[in-house]
Design a protein around this motif. Structure first.
Motif, PDB file in Angstrom:
ATOM      1  N   VAL A  68       0.840  -1.201   0.000  1.00  0.00           N
ATOM      2  CA  VAL A  68       0.000   0.000   0.000  1.00  0.00           C
ATOM      3  C   VAL A  68       0.872   1.247   0.000  1.00  0.00           C
ATOM      4  N   HIS A  69       2.004   1.178   0.722  1.00  0.00           N
ATOM      5  CA  HIS A  69       2.923   2.325   0.733  1.00  0.00           C
ATOM      6  C   HIS A  69       3.483   2.590  -0.664  1.00  0.00           C
ATOM      7  N   ARG A  70       3.782   1.518  -1.398  1.00  0.00           N
ATOM      8  CA  ARG A  70       4.310   1.679  -2.744  1.00  0.00           C
ATOM      9  C   ARG A  70       3.225   2.036  -3.751  1.00  0.00           C
ATOM     10  N   ARG A  71       2.002   1.555  -3.525  1.00  0.00           N
ATOM     11  CA  ARG A  71       0.890   1.801  -4.442  1.00  0.00           C
ATOM     12  C   ARG A  71      -0.289   2.352  -3.635  1.00  0.00           C
ATOM     13  N   PRO A  72      -0.271   3.647  -3.299  1.00  0.00           N
ATOM     14  CA  PRO A  72      -1.326   4.220  -2.447  1.00  0.00           C
ATOM     15  C   PRO A  72      -2.733   4.042  -3.018  1.00  0.00           C
ATOM     16  N   ALA A  73      -2.837   3.887  -4.339  1.00  0.00           N
ATOM     17  CA  ALA A  73      -4.167   3.724  -4.932  1.00  0.00           C
ATOM     18  C   ALA A  73      -4.862   2.463  -4.432  1.00  0.00           C
ATOM     19  N   MET A  75      -5.259   1.636  -1.508  1.00  0.00           N
ATOM     20  CA  MET A  75      -6.035   1.957  -0.318  1.00  0.00           C
ATOM     21  C   MET A  75      -7.507   2.171  -0.649  1.00  0.00           C
ATOM     22  N   TRP A  76      -7.780   2.711  -1.847  1.00  0.00           N
ATOM     23  CA  TRP A  76      -9.175   2.897  -2.253  1.00  0.00           C
ATOM     24  C   TRP A  76      -9.879   1.551  -2.389  1.00  0.00           C
ATOM     25  N   THR A  79     -10.277   0.100   1.178  1.00  0.00           N
ATOM     26  CA  THR A  79     -11.295   0.847   1.923  1.00  0.00           C
ATOM     27  C   THR A  79     -12.690   0.496   1.419  1.00  0.00           C
TER      28      THR A  79
END
Length: 202
Positions: A68-73, A75-76, A79
């Protein structure tokens, strides 16, 4: 009583569902780790399986956090998946029809005792008993039990005639609970002054 607005009801449902999903995930993780215990071994070797499984779960969570840190997208996606699961899990429990008034021969206290007995036996699964804190965790998503405590649950069960034991050992930890043996010996005999019945949560 003030009626809750739709947004408030939705927030309550998401909150209730999130708590339930979290509890289920934790229970699954604990049970999965415990299944690694070797009953045919002794000492640290017997607990090597649970330790390795716990390390595997920790490594998996760390890998997910790194991803998630490398690919913040991502998180959507996470979530959204969590919100949908919480929304589904937090749906209001179905209230069974109350036929006590239509059937005068049926005793409400007996009916409540049977409902609690069924619930407690379900929560014991294949174990010798169930801790009261586990039962309360199952009940708290229900509005009638939100904010209640273990002493509240103990008092309610004992008022119904369900015996509790201070040293129920489940998973190696003895604490206040109800044993399967005690539940199986319960009989729905009506008491002279039964406590006011509360509907058992679904």
């Amino acid at each position: 009583m003030t009626r809750k607005r739709p947004l408030h009801r939705a927030a309550d449902r998401l909150h209730r569902g999130s708590r339930l999903v979290t509890a289920r995930l934790l229970q699954w993780a604990v049970r999965w780790c415990r299944r690694g215990h070797r009953g045919d071994l002794t000492g640290w070797r017997a607990w090597l399986g649970p330790a390795l499984r716990s390390a595997t779960l920790g490594a998996g969570l760390a890998a997910l956090a790194w991803l998630v840190h490398r690919r913040p997208a991502l998180m959507w996606i996470l979530t959204g998946a969590w919100a949908l699961t919480a929304w589904w899990s937090g749906r209001p429990p179905k209230t069974p029809p109350d036929d006590a008034e239509d059937t005068p021969d049926e005793h409400p206290a007996d009916t409540e005792l049977e409902r609690w007995k069924t619930l407690l036996l379900h929560l014991t699964e294949d174990r010798p008993g169930v801790h009261l804190r586990t039962v309360l965790q199952h009940l708290q998503p229900h509005p009638d039990w939100t904010g209640r405590t273990v002493p509240d649950l103990r008092a309610h069960l004992e008022a119904l005639g369900v015996p509790t034991d201070p040293r129920v050992k489940v998973g190696g930890t003895p604490t206040r609970g109800v044993t399967r043996a005690a539940l199986l010996t319960l009989s729905p005999e009506r008491e002279e002054t039964p406590s006011p019945p509360q509907r058992l949560p679904a």
